[in-house]
Design an enzyme around this catalytic site. Structure first.
Site, mmCIF file in Angstrom:
data_model
loop_
_atom_site.group_PDB
_atom_site.id
_atom_site.type_symbol
_atom_site.label_atom_id
_atom_site.label_comp_id
_atom_site.label_asym_id
_atom_site.label_seq_id
_atom_site.Cartn_x
_atom_site.Cartn_y
_atom_site.Cartn_z
ATOM 1 N N GLY A 170 33.926 5.142 97.880
ATOM 2 C CA GLY A 170 34.122 3.720 97.608
ATOM 3 C C GLY A 170 35.100 3.459 96.492
ATOM 4 O O GLY A 170 35.599 2.351 96.334
ATOM 5 N N SER A 171 35.413 4.477 95.698
ATOM 6 C CA SER A 171 36.385 4.319 94.603
ATOM 7 C C SER A 171 37.799 4.586 95.076
ATOM 8 O O SER A 171 38.731 4.654 94.268
ATOM 9 C CB SER A 171 36.001 5.253 93.453
ATOM 10 O OG SER A 171 34.724 4.899 92.956
ATOM 11 N N SER A 221 35.716 5.782 89.097
ATOM 12 C CA SER A 221 34.486 6.473 89.461
ATOM 13 C C SER A 221 33.287 5.720 88.892
ATOM 14 O O SER A 221 33.143 5.632 87.675
ATOM 15 C CB SER A 221 34.490 7.899 88.915
ATOM 16 O OG SER A 221 33.263 8.536 89.216
ATOM 17 N N LYS A 222 32.446 5.242 89.765
ATOM 18 C CA LYS A 222 31.269 4.510 89.297
ATOM 19 C C LYS A 222 30.455 5.389 88.345
ATOM 20 O O LYS A 222 30.147 4.985 87.237
ATOM 21 C CB LYS A 222 30.402 4.108 90.497
ATOM 22 C CG LYS A 222 29.082 3.476 90.118
ATOM 23 C CD LYS A 222 28.256 3.045 91.319
ATOM 24 C CE LYS A 222 26.901 2.501 90.867
ATOM 25 N NZ LYS A 222 26.059 2.076 92.008
ATOM 26 N N THR A 223 30.199 6.624 88.722
ATOM 27 C CA THR A 223 29.355 7.503 87.908
ATOM 28 C C THR A 223 30.150 8.285 86.873
ATOM 29 O O THR A 223 29.633 8.751 85.891
ATOM 30 C CB THR A 223 28.661 8.537 88.817
ATOM 31 O OG1 THR A 223 29.707 9.255 89.530
ATOM 32 C CG2 THR A 223 27.719 7.862 89.799
ATOM 33 N N PHE A 224 31.440 8.474 87.174
ATOM 34 C CA PHE A 224 32.320 9.325 86.348
ATOM 35 C C PHE A 224 31.788 10.744 86.269
ATOM 36 O O PHE A 224 32.017 11.448 85.282
ATOM 37 C CB PHE A 224 32.509 8.735 84.944
ATOM 38 C CG PHE A 224 33.968 8.743 84.514
ATOM 39 C CD1 PHE A 224 34.468 9.760 83.720
ATOM 40 C CD2 PHE A 224 34.845 7.761 84.933
ATOM 41 C CE1 PHE A 224 35.811 9.787 83.343
ATOM 42 C CE2 PHE A 224 36.183 7.769 84.545
ATOM 43 C CZ PHE A 224 36.665 8.794 83.758
ATOM 44 N N THR A 225 31.083 11.160 87.301
ATOM 45 C CA THR A 225 30.601 12.556 87.367
ATOM 46 C C THR A 225 30.953 13.202 88.705
ATOM 47 O O THR A 225 30.592 14.344 88.938
ATOM 48 C CB THR A 225 29.057 12.596 87.229
ATOM 49 O OG1 THR A 225 28.490 11.805 88.288
ATOM 50 C CG2 THR A 225 28.599 12.051 85.883
ATOM 51 N N THR A 226 31.624 12.490 89.573
ATOM 52 C CA THR A 226 31.965 13.036 90.886
ATOM 53 C C THR A 226 32.966 14.167 90.725
ATOM 54 O O THR A 226 34.051 13.963 90.152
ATOM 55 C CB THR A 226 32.520 11.924 91.780
ATOM 56 O OG1 THR A 226 31.542 10.884 91.869
ATOM 57 C CG2 THR A 226 32.857 12.428 93.165
ATOM 58 N N GLN A 365 32.659 4.146 105.879
ATOM 59 C CA GLN A 365 31.745 4.362 104.763
ATOM 60 C C GLN A 365 30.768 3.196 104.666
ATOM 61 O O GLN A 365 29.552 3.396 104.536
ATOM 62 C CB GLN A 365 32.492 4.497 103.431
ATOM 63 C CG GLN A 365 31.517 4.872 102.308
ATOM 64 C CD GLN A 365 32.057 4.695 100.903
ATOM 65 O OE1 GLN A 365 33.069 4.030 100.682
ATOM 66 N NE2 GLN A 365 31.381 5.275 99.933
ATOM 67 N N GLU A 369 27.481 5.036 105.676
ATOM 68 C CA GLU A 369 26.759 5.435 104.460
ATOM 69 C C GLU A 369 25.624 4.447 104.185
ATOM 70 O O GLU A 369 24.648 4.778 103.501
ATOM 71 C CB GLU A 369 27.694 5.502 103.249
ATOM 72 C CG GLU A 369 27.081 6.255 102.066
ATOM 73 C CD GLU A 369 28.079 6.572 100.965
ATOM 74 O OE1 GLU A 369 28.423 5.650 100.191
ATOM 75 O OE2 GLU A 369 28.508 7.732 100.870
HETATM 76 O O1 LIG Z 1 32.590 6.263 92.363
HETATM 77 P P1 LIG Z 1 31.881 7.570 92.235
HETATM 78 O O2 LIG Z 1 30.655 7.519 91.368
HETATM 79 O O3 LIG Z 1 32.848 8.658 91.821
HETATM 80 O O4 LIG Z 1 31.331 7.951 93.710
HETATM 81 C C1 LIG Z 1 32.274 8.152 94.732
HETATM 82 C C2 LIG Z 1 31.569 8.182 96.067
HETATM 83 O O5 LIG Z 1 30.660 9.278 96.147
HETATM 84 C C3 LIG Z 1 29.568 8.906 96.984
HETATM 85 O O6 LIG Z 1 29.510 9.812 98.031
HETATM 86 C C4 LIG Z 1 28.275 8.939 96.184
HETATM 87 O O7 LIG Z 1 28.175 10.218 95.590
HETATM 88 C C5 LIG Z 1 29.866 7.494 97.480
HETATM 89 O O8 LIG Z 1 28.717 6.739 97.704
HETATM 90 C C6 LIG Z 1 30.725 6.955 96.382
HETATM 91 O O9 LIG Z 1 31.492 5.848 96.784
#
Ligand SMILES: O=P(O)(O)OC[C@H]1O[C@@](O)(CO)[C@@H](O)[C@@H]1O
Length: 560
Positions: A170-171, A221-226, A365, A369
């Site tokens: 989604g980012s 990055s929503k989580t900044f851990t991907t 997605q 998803e």
């Molecule tokens: O924006 P982020 O936290 O980096 O996550 C990226 C993507 O990874 C996911 O697969 C969740 O882990 C999607 O739902 C999300 O859009």
């Protein structure tokens, strides 16, 4: 809520399918009812001040080529009522924590709440609070205007004209799709790159011809851990510092789009250069948030605001329209009708629009998803099929690719066709647009009408043994979406939100959580273990012979 198949409306629909549904012949339905188009077409009108044209834009949703009667629609509406679709919808817009496995609200509608209605989560105003929606939008406005005007310069005083968005899922999918769809409005001096894949090719190709003095990196990055994003971001940072001999100023060339301030600052981006959003924004619903900064930079904030406003218009329609007139609700109910009563497993979205070439990928997605789930709200497995496999490509290309299967294959493939009445590029005196439109109409007509053996024979010169191969079964359903003008920011926003709330409606009927995504976790965990094993001796441990064998072969061939 109760599993869908336990509802009386579900059983009623099952009987209706047996007695009526499976016997519907669309071409006869049209012959018998000259008003069929009027009866099953719905329209939303976007106001002039946000539309691509000067008079407002109608968007027509023609549901008449679907395998339904008025009675079918009534029964589907009854199903939605019994499933509590409206109650769940109202709970979402009220900020309730309907994402029940993560204990979160699902509040992406607040991001486009341009009429600034009161919207709260846990009693706290999300719009006007410090760091809230309106603060972030203002920060996006100021920053995008500074970059576009050249006021915000790189470390050597040059205007930033290359934007590299580093993000995935989604980012990435939303920013890519929207900037492609709105290319007509994009800054002509701006080059965009979107780096998402961990495959080194992706970042290498983006950096190959980029100038560190004029490049702005958006770490999205929503989580900044991907893992993919943090790795690509670190590679980008190393490249930037190396290319600039350590003189490059991170603060001028890197900004973060995230909910995670601590990870952002750990990476080395100042919090002042972070555009935040909240955990109640799901990744696949985040293009309206700070994640959409690349859109605002490219098309300008005013157009980004129109994008939000078009989305808001569809939100308001979804909230206010009675179910029988409710465009996204009807779309979602039709998906349930085909999935659960006709056994359809897929959903085709074919935009007759080259600017929308990434729209199906974005919707994959959003849809899969969200509704690629088996477990219902009470923790038990669904006793019915849930999320369809959404796929698509722009037409007319798809007609020369997989439409053979759509026309003469053994599968029922509910299809959506999208066309703008006006092109941004009316070349050759609009000949191309007329041809595009003729295909948009002809494909839906051909799928519905088909061609009988008698009609094939009547054409003459067809050897008898060829006749069956030239028959088109027909009676294949399409929903035709016609934008009554060009697709601009507001029209695009409304189209996206149609599919967001179609997806919502599906999930609400199926009694699943459309807003978590636990299914993406296992692969990540296993990949982390294997990554370590690649750097160790041998072929890993505890693997099946295939995984172990392939790991060993990869290391041998790759010289690892
Ligand atoms: O924006 P982020 O936290 O980096 O996550 C990226 C993507 O990874 C996911 O697969 C969740 O882990 C999607 O739902 C999300 O859009």
């Amino acid at each position: 809520m109760a599993p869908a198949s336990s509802l009386s409306a579900w059983s009623d629909l099952h009987s209706h399918h047996e007695s009526v549904g499976k016997n519907i012949v669309l071409k006869d339905a049209f012959k018998n009812d000259p008003k069929r188009f009027d009866k099953f077409t719905r329209k939303i009108t976007l106001p002039a001040d946000i539309s691509s044209g000067s008079n407002g834009t109608d968007i027509i949703f023609d549901f008449s080529k679907n395998l339904i009667t008025e009675e079918t629609l009534d029964k589907l509406v009854k199903l939605a009522e019994e499933a509590g679709v409206e109650k769940k919808r109202d709970a979402m817009f009220a900020g309730e924590k309907i994402n029940f496995t993560e204990g979160r609200a699902v509040y992406h509608a607040a991001l486009r709440n341009v009429s600034n209605q009161t919207m709260k989560v846990d009693g706290v105003d999300v719009m006007n609070t410090k760091g809230g929606v309106n603060d972030v939008l203002e920060h996006m406005r100021v920053f995008s205007e500074q970059v576009r005007s050249g006021e915000w310069k790189g470390y050597t005083g040059k205007k930033l004209t290359t934007i590299i968005n580093v993000g995935i899922g989604g980012s990435d999918l939303g920013p890519v799709m929207v900037t492609e769809a709105l290319k007509h409005y994009g800054a002509k001096d701006m080059t965009l790159h979107f780096v998402s894949n961990i495959d080194g090719t992706h970042i290498a190709e983006a950096l190959a011809n980029s100038d560190p003095e004029t490049t702005l990196f958006l770490i999205a990055s929503k989580t900044f851990t991907t893992a993919e994003t943090t790795t690509n971001a670190n590679t980008a940072k190393s490249w930037f510092l190396e290319k600039t001999g350590g003189k490059g100023d991170i603060a001028k060339h890197f900004v973060a789009l995230s909910t995670n301030e601590s990870e952002v600052t750990k990476f080395g981006i100042d919090a002042a250069n972070m555009f935040g959003f909240e955990s109640w924004v799901g990744g696949r619903y985040s293009v309206w948030s700070a994640i959409g900064l690349s859109v605002a930079l490219y098309v300008g904030f005013d157009n980004f605001h129109k994008f939000l406003a078009g989305a808001h218009a569809m939100d308001q329609h979804f909230q206010q329209a009675p179910l029988r007139e409710n465009i996204p609700a009807i779309g979602g109910l039709l998906s349930v009708w085909y999935s659960n009563f006709y056994g359809a497993q897929t959903h085709l979205v074919a935009p007759f629009d080259q600017y929308l070439h990434r729209f199906p990928a974005y919707l994959q997605q959003l849809s899969m998803e969200s509704n690629g789930k088996t477990i219902t709200s009470d923790g038990s497995p669904a006793k019915y099929t849930t999320g369809p496999i959404l796929f698509g490509e722009p037409c007319t290309n798809a007609q020369h690719s997989f439409f053979q299967l759509v026309h003469q294959g053994t599968k029922l493939i509910p299809s959506d066709f999208i066309l703008a009445a006006k092109s941004h590029n009316p070349v050759s005196d609009n000949l191309h647009q007329k041809m595009l439109a003729s295909n948009y109409l002809a494909q839906a007509e051909a799928l519905m009408v088909g061609k009988t053996a008698e009609e094939v024979r009547a054409e003459g010169n067809v050897p008898e043994e060829l006749v069956p191969h030239k028959v088109f079964m027909g009676n294949r359903p399409t929903t035709s979406i016609l934008v009554g003008g060009a697709i601009g920011p507001a029209e695009l926003g409304a189209l996206i939100v149609y599919y967001e709330h179609l997806t919502f409606t599906e999930g609400a009927v199926w009694d699943i959580n459309s807003f978590d995504q636990w299914g993406v976790e296992l692969g990540k965990v296993l990949a982390k273990k294997i990554l370590k094993e690649i750097d160790e001796e041998g072929a890993g441990s505890g693997h099946d012979s295939s995984t172990g064998g392939l790991l060993g072969a990869f290391k041998a061939y790759g010289g690892f």
